[in-house]
Design an enzyme around this catalytic site. Structure first.
Site, mmCIF file in Angstrom:
data_model
loop_
_atom_site.group_PDB
_atom_site.id
_atom_site.type_symbol
_atom_site.label_atom_id
_atom_site.label_comp_id
_atom_site.label_asym_id
_atom_site.label_seq_id
_atom_site.Cartn_x
_atom_site.Cartn_y
_atom_site.Cartn_z
ATOM 1 N N LYS A 240 -3.849 3.330 -9.367
ATOM 2 C CA LYS A 240 -4.094 2.659 -7.986
ATOM 3 C C LYS A 240 -4.856 0.944 -8.499
ATOM 4 O O LYS A 240 -5.427 1.161 -9.040
ATOM 5 C CB LYS A 240 -3.997 3.208 -6.367
ATOM 6 C CG LYS A 240 -4.048 2.193 -5.538
ATOM 7 C CD LYS A 240 -2.325 2.969 -5.610
ATOM 8 C CE LYS A 240 -1.896 2.453 -4.341
ATOM 9 N NZ LYS A 240 -0.256 2.738 -3.795
ATOM 10 N N ASP B 23 2.296 -2.512 -2.437
ATOM 11 C CA ASP B 23 1.197 -1.703 -1.549
ATOM 12 C C ASP B 23 1.010 -2.710 -0.033
ATOM 13 O O ASP B 23 1.531 -3.658 -0.071
ATOM 14 C CB ASP B 23 0.552 -0.548 -1.753
ATOM 15 C CG ASP B 23 -0.023 0.679 -1.350
ATOM 16 O OD1 ASP B 23 0.263 1.574 -1.226
ATOM 17 O OD2 ASP B 23 -0.704 0.225 0.112
HETATM 18 P P1 NDP Z 1 2.468 -3.771 4.766
HETATM 19 O O1 NDP Z 1 1.863 -4.867 4.528
HETATM 20 O O2 NDP Z 1 4.499 -4.099 4.168
HETATM 21 O O3 NDP Z 1 2.155 -3.112 6.054
HETATM 22 C C1 NDP Z 1 1.304 -2.740 6.585
HETATM 23 C C2 NDP Z 1 1.413 -2.125 7.458
HETATM 24 O O4 NDP Z 1 0.397 -1.444 8.577
HETATM 25 C C3 NDP Z 1 1.266 -3.839 8.165
HETATM 26 O O5 NDP Z 1 1.903 -3.814 9.924
HETATM 27 C C4 NDP Z 1 -0.682 -4.218 8.686
HETATM 28 O O6 NDP Z 1 -0.641 -4.761 10.231
HETATM 29 C C5 NDP Z 1 -0.502 -2.666 9.091
HETATM 30 N N1 NDP Z 1 -1.600 -2.657 8.071
HETATM 31 C C6 NDP Z 1 -2.018 -2.613 7.774
HETATM 32 N N2 NDP Z 1 -2.878 -2.350 7.638
HETATM 33 C C7 NDP Z 1 -4.070 -2.320 8.353
HETATM 34 C C8 NDP Z 1 -5.495 -1.863 9.480
HETATM 35 N N3 NDP Z 1 -6.424 -1.797 8.315
HETATM 36 N N4 NDP Z 1 -5.356 -1.797 10.887
HETATM 37 C C9 NDP Z 1 -4.284 -1.213 11.315
HETATM 38 N N5 NDP Z 1 -3.178 -1.759 10.601
HETATM 39 C C10 NDP Z 1 -2.986 -1.787 9.427
HETATM 40 O O7 NDP Z 1 2.725 -2.342 4.111
HETATM 41 P P2 NDP Z 1 3.465 -1.003 3.416
HETATM 42 O O8 NDP Z 1 4.368 -1.124 4.493
HETATM 43 O O9 NDP Z 1 3.896 -0.871 2.183
HETATM 44 O O10 NDP Z 1 2.160 0.133 3.416
HETATM 45 C C11 NDP Z 1 1.919 0.887 4.466
HETATM 46 C C12 NDP Z 1 1.589 2.127 4.183
HETATM 47 O O11 NDP Z 1 2.895 2.959 3.240
HETATM 48 C C13 NDP Z 1 0.123 1.956 3.415
HETATM 49 O O12 NDP Z 1 -0.516 2.765 4.269
HETATM 50 C C14 NDP Z 1 0.798 2.158 1.809
HETATM 51 O O13 NDP Z 1 -0.385 2.955 0.886
HETATM 52 C C15 NDP Z 1 1.752 3.499 2.306
HETATM 53 N N6 NDP Z 1 2.606 3.281 1.409
HETATM 54 C C16 NDP Z 1 3.783 2.584 0.706
HETATM 55 C C17 NDP Z 1 4.550 2.129 -0.361
HETATM 56 C C18 NDP Z 1 5.595 0.950 -0.528
HETATM 57 O O14 NDP Z 1 6.165 1.632 -1.515
HETATM 58 N N7 NDP Z 1 5.299 0.765 -0.111
HETATM 59 C C19 NDP Z 1 4.818 3.630 -1.317
HETATM 60 C C20 NDP Z 1 4.159 5.050 -0.325
HETATM 61 C C21 NDP Z 1 3.494 4.803 0.708
HETATM 62 P P3 NDP Z 1 -0.787 -6.205 9.734
HETATM 63 O O15 NDP Z 1 0.147 -7.372 9.371
HETATM 64 O O16 NDP Z 1 -1.348 -6.984 11.030
HETATM 65 O O17 NDP Z 1 -1.618 -6.234 8.693
HETATM 66 O O1 2IT Z 2 1.222 4.589 -2.485
HETATM 67 C C1 2IT Z 2 2.827 5.172 -3.598
HETATM 68 O O2 2IT Z 2 3.425 5.624 -3.803
HETATM 69 C C2 2IT Z 2 2.945 3.055 -3.286
HETATM 70 N N1 2IT Z 2 2.882 2.099 -3.179
HETATM 71 C C3 2IT Z 2 4.476 3.017 -3.916
HETATM 72 C C4 2IT Z 2 3.671 3.138 -5.622
HETATM 73 C C5 2IT Z 2 5.158 2.481 -6.577
HETATM 74 O O3 2IT Z 2 4.853 2.722 -8.199
HETATM 75 O O4 2IT Z 2 6.009 2.651 -6.541
#
Ligand code: NDP
Ligand code: 2IT
Length: 444
Positions: free
Chosen positions: A124, A164
């Site tokens: 990461k 992420d």
């Molecule tokens: P994005 O940046 O697209 O969206 C994140 C969302 O969460 C936004 O709505 C953001 O609000 C909110 N957010 C982030 N940090 C905080 C915080 N500290 N407090 C409150 N709200 C918060 O990220 P993703 O959708 O990609 O990721 C969301 C989650 O999913 C994370 O935990 C990530 O690790 C996990 N994940 C993502 C994957 C991927 O492929 N993208 C794969 C597996 C897991 P704001 O706009 O106000 O910042």
């Molecule tokens: O938390 C996760 O699994 C991710 N943000 C996706 C990682 C990846 O390599 O696609």
């Protein structure tokens, strides 16, 4: 192994890393019994070698803002474990990023990637750079400055980053463009790339879709139909958006979304048309979720959490520790039957205990959100073959992987009373594969 002893030792070495210690503690508690049945693991010190990252890069990233001032952020890449394949995992840009958060994510990623059935190790990276309030030109310059340092330490067969929080296809493309200029190779060192330059169909959708595919498997064990179920979704980014898309396709009713400022509650349900508004608002306009409430005349709660609302299913899709013990009790009191984590470690240990004691369906992120990295693995395969699969082919493979992960959880997590402990199942299954690979490869 005595869990408390290992934890005390890690606490002494890393006293200021609560998220890392939280993630380690959960895994160690799950695997203690199985681990202790293998004296050879203890002799090879598998636990310590698995808890401590192979290496951590940390570096200064200096970039120029729109006013011409030089700004400095921290950059990191954690290469946690490569026993079963090259380091693989996302990059997070958020003001809260620090070594503890990235170490917990890299640790979790190692077990998650092991569950995917694909050959990927765990890593990461990220920065405390906050894209919020920055222009697109500033974001591009930051991504380029970040790559100026990171490019030396990644590669298509060694370490493959992706997105992420704060890193979507747009930022991946900026980083990949700079990476190629520096590394002079074009074989896919990032996943989540644009479809025109080596990306995979379904990768943007994969985490949200995968979470719902996993949820469907869980519901099937209790003969519950998803149709008509009210769903509480948190976040409004990549994972939350495609979670809603799949829910809508299946006839379920998402009623909430949130961002770091507050949440919206739409009792009528978030429809396809409203979701299009959210996608434009968040991905293009880069606005706040409050604007949804203004557009559609529904409730907005500043600073609140979606778990205060009534729903059948909870899908935390924002960030770590966004659902605490009190939220969990509230959900149960309101009749929640299932929780499936799109985010990484969104439930605190107290919340997890509440779900487990109530014996509702509860899937930890490392199982339920593995669809994202799985489809990254499929992107790597397509890049290696220099071919691309159709949407249907990728989606079918994603569904199969999520169902395989569910099966592994059942195999290792089914209790004598029939209750499936998905935490235990995911942790033990993920651990055993990595441990066996480490044992086979000697003490290194
Ligand atoms: P994005 O940046 O697209 O969206 C994140 C969302 O969460 C936004 O709505 C953001 O609000 C909110 N957010 C982030 N940090 C905080 C915080 N500290 N407090 C409150 N709200 C918060 O990220 P993703 O959708 O990609 O990721 C969301 C989650 O999913 C994370 O935990 C990530 O690790 C996990 N994940 C993502 C994957 C991927 O492929 N993208 C794969 C597996 C897991 P704001 O706009 O106000 O910042
Ligand atoms: O938390 C996760 O699994 C991710 N943000 C996706 C990682 C990846 O390599 O696609």
């Amino acid at each position: 192994m005595k869990v408390q002893e290992v934890l005390n030792d890690l606490k002494r070495r890393f006293p200021n890393e609560p998220e890392y210690l939280q993630a380690v503690s959960e895994v160690l508690e799950s695997i203690e019994e199985v681990y202790n049945q293998h004296p050879e693991f203890e002799k090879a010190n598998i636990i310590e070698r698995l808890c401590i990252a192979d290496r951590i890069f940390s570096f200064r990233v200096t970039w120029v803002d729109d006013k011409g001032n030089a700004q400095t952020n921290m950059g990191y890449r954690i290469q946690h474990n490569n026993a079963i394949g090259p380091y693989k995992g996302g990059i997070r840009f958020h003001s809260s990023v620090n070594p503890s958060i990235l170490k917990f994510l890299a640790f979790e990623q190692t077990f998650k990637n092991s569950l995917t059935t694909l050959p990927m190790g765990g890593g990461k990276g990220g920065s405390d750079f906050s894209p919020r309030g920055k222009s697109l030109a500033e974001i591009m310059r930051f991504c380029q400055a970040f790559m100026l340092e990171l490019w030396r330490n990644i590669g298509p067969d060694t370490d493959i980053p992706a997105g992420d929080i704060g890193v979507s296809g747009r930022e991946v493309a900026y980083m990949y463009g700079m990476y190629k200029k520096l590394a002079r190779e074009n074989t896919g060192t990032f996943t989540g790339k644009g479809i025109e330059f080596g990306g995979s169909l379904i990768r943007p959708e994969a985490t949200g879709y995968g979470n719902i595919y996993f949820l469907l498997q869980m519901l099937k064990t209790r003969n519950i139909d998803i149709k008509g179920k009210k769903c509480l979704v948190s976040g409004s980014g990549n994972v939350a958006q495609y979670t809603c898309e799949k829910l809508i396709q299946l006839g379920a009713i998402p009623v909430t979304l949130s961002d770091s400022d507050g949440y919206i509650y739409d009792p009528e349900g978030i429809t396809r048309e409203k979701l299009n508004f959210v996608m434009d608002l968040k991905n293009i306009q880069r606005g706040r979720i409050k604007e949804y409430a203004e557009q559609y005349g529904c409730k907005y709660v500043a600073g609140g959490r979606v778990w205060a609302e009534v729903g059948d299913i909870a899908l935390p899709s924002a960030t770590q520790n966004e659902l605490n013990g009190d939220d969990a009790k509230q959900l149960i009191a309101n009749g929640c039957i299932a929780v499936s984590e799109g985010a990484n470690m969104p439930s605190t240990p107290e919340a997890v205990a509440v779900f487990q004691n109530a014996k509702i369906l509860y899937a930890p992120g490392k199982a339920a959100n593995a669809g994202g990295v799985s489809t990254s693995g499929l992107e790597m395969t397509q890049n290696s073959m220099r071919l691309s699969w159709t949407r249907e082919e990728v989606d079918e493979k994603l569904q199969r992987i999520m169902s395989d992960i569910h099966e592994q959880c059942v195999r290792y997590g089914k209790q004598s009373d029939g209750f499936i402990d998905y935490v235990k199942g995911a942790n033990i299954s993920g651990f055993m594969k990595v441990a066996k690979a480490m044992m086979a490869q000697g003490i290194i």
